[in-house]
Write a protein that holds these residues in place. Structure first.
Motif, short mmCIF file in Angstrom:
data_model
loop_
_atom_site.label_atom_id
_atom_site.label_comp_id
_atom_site.label_asym_id
_atom_site.label_seq_id
_atom_site.Cartn_x
_atom_site.Cartn_y
_atom_site.Cartn_z
N MET A 141 0.84 -1.20 0.00
CA MET A 141 0.00 0.00 0.00
C MET A 141 0.88 1.25 0.00
SD MET A 141 -2.69 1.22 2.94
CE MET A 141 -3.62 2.74 2.76
N THR A 142 0.76 2.06 -1.02
CA THR A 142 1.51 3.30 -1.12
C THR A 142 0.54 4.47 -1.04
OG1 THR A 142 3.25 2.31 -2.49
CG2 THR A 142 3.05 4.71 -2.53
N ILE A 143 0.78 5.36 -0.09
CA ILE A 143 -0.08 6.52 0.09
C ILE A 143 0.51 7.68 -0.69
CG2 ILE A 143 -1.01 8.15 1.79
CD1 ILE A 143 -0.96 5.87 3.81
N ARG A 144 -0.19 8.07 -1.74
CA ARG A 144 0.26 9.11 -2.65
C ARG A 144 -0.07 10.47 -2.03
NH1 ARG A 144 -2.64 9.41 -6.59
NH2 ARG A 144 -1.20 9.96 -8.30
N THR A 145 0.97 11.27 -1.83
CA THR A 145 0.84 12.49 -1.02
C THR A 145 1.16 13.74 -1.83
OG1 THR A 145 1.50 11.19 0.92
CG2 THR A 145 1.52 13.59 1.13
N LEU A 146 0.28 14.73 -1.71
CA LEU A 146 0.49 16.03 -2.35
C LEU A 146 0.88 17.05 -1.28
CD1 LEU A 146 0.20 17.99 -4.80
CD2 LEU A 146 -2.21 18.26 -4.13
N VAL A 147 2.00 17.75 -1.49
CA VAL A 147 2.48 18.77 -0.56
C VAL A 147 1.96 20.13 -1.02
CG1 VAL A 147 4.48 19.90 0.44
CG2 VAL A 147 4.56 17.45 -0.04
N ILE A 148 1.29 20.85 -0.11
CA ILE A 148 0.76 22.17 -0.43
C ILE A 148 1.37 23.17 0.54
CG2 ILE A 148 -1.33 23.57 -0.69
CD1 ILE A 148 -2.90 20.93 -0.98
N ASP A 149 2.29 23.98 0.04
CA ASP A 149 3.01 24.96 0.86
C ASP A 149 3.45 26.10 -0.03
OD1 ASP A 149 5.17 26.29 2.46
OD2 ASP A 149 4.76 24.65 3.84
N ASP A 150 3.26 27.34 0.43
CA ASP A 150 3.59 28.48 -0.42
C ASP A 150 5.09 28.67 -0.60
OD1 ASP A 150 3.87 29.30 2.28
OD2 ASP A 150 3.73 31.40 1.69
N ASP A 151 5.89 28.10 0.31
CA ASP A 151 7.35 28.22 0.22
C ASP A 151 7.90 27.07 -0.61
OD1 ASP A 151 10.18 28.00 0.80
OD2 ASP A 151 9.85 29.32 2.52
N TYR A 152 8.48 27.38 -1.75
CA TYR A 152 8.94 26.36 -2.68
C TYR A 152 10.01 25.48 -2.04
CZ TYR A 152 6.50 28.44 -6.68
OH TYR A 152 5.54 28.89 -7.55
#
Length: 223
Positions: free
Chosen positions: A1-12
């Motif tokens: 099981m791989t949990i696909r994660t999206l990072v949301i942060d204004d600092d690149y």
């Protein structure tokens, strides 16, 4: 099981660090980054991630408002909030919106790893169907909370490194720390890396005109 994660942060740069950290945790994969709420909506629609690592402070919209909209539009991804906000109202809102956890910046890799691992454990336990008893319910909530904080004493030299950074009042690199303590640069870097891994230090990357960035460390707010 791989949990696909999206990072949301204004600092690149911070987003890139978090994405790299996610890829170090077994069972997780960073599938993308977004730096505004508008970009996050597009990436969620495009990538269909399983989990969001969501900053509250975004340039075009509050991160919790984004989470609220995603919830109202259907089944949203799971979410771990990451923010510098210590406001209790923000914490309450994050909980009410279903955030699995709330990590206060700055935090180290070890803190992030533990919460990601706890989230994966919860997903694995909650993936079945049918009726459950109270013990099962309790175990699910326990898994989501993650392990209790550990309080192992620091070795003497590592404690000196931490105390020196605390007195300095500003981020220091391994070379400056080694000169102050009279130890080798590799030894200073080893202790800095371990303290960062344990969550005692935050890491800042200072980019020059060329070459690799300089790593500077400061005592994390909670320490």
């Amino acid at each position: 099981m791989t949990i696909r994660t999206l990072v949301i942060d204004d600092d690149y740069r911070v987003a890139a660090i978090h994405a790299a950290s996610i890829d170090r945790v077994p069972g997780f994969a960073s599938v993308g980054q977004a730096h505004t709420a508008a970009e996050a909506r597009a990436r969620v629609e495009e990538l269909r991630p399983d989990l969001l690592l969501l900053d509250v402070y975004l340039p075009d919209e509050d991160g919790l408002s984004l989470l609220r909209d995603l919830r109202s539009a259907g089944a949203p991804p799971g979410c771990i909030v990451i923010t510098a906000s210590r406001d209790l109202g923000t914490v309450r809102s994050a909980i009410q919106l279903g955030a699995a956890y709330y990590l206060v910046k700055p935090f180290g890799f070890e803190q992030l790893r533990e919460q990601l691992t706890a989230y994966r454990s919860w997903c694995e336990r909650a993936s079945g169907s049918g009726d459950v008893d109270q013990a099962t319910v309790d175990s699910l909530y326990s898994a989501l909370r993650g392990p209790a904080p550990r309080t192992h004493p620091l070795p003497p030299t590592m404690r000196k490194v931490l105390d020196t950074l605390r007195r300095a009042g500003q981020p220091l690199g391994a070379e400056a720390l080694a000169s102050t303590l009279g130890i080798s640069r590799p030894t200073a870097q080893r202790h800095l890396s371990e303290l960062h891994r344990r969550g005692f230090l935050s890491l800042e990357l200072e980019y020059g005109s060329a070459g690799r960035p300089t790593h500077r460390y400061a005592v994390a707010a909670e320490h």
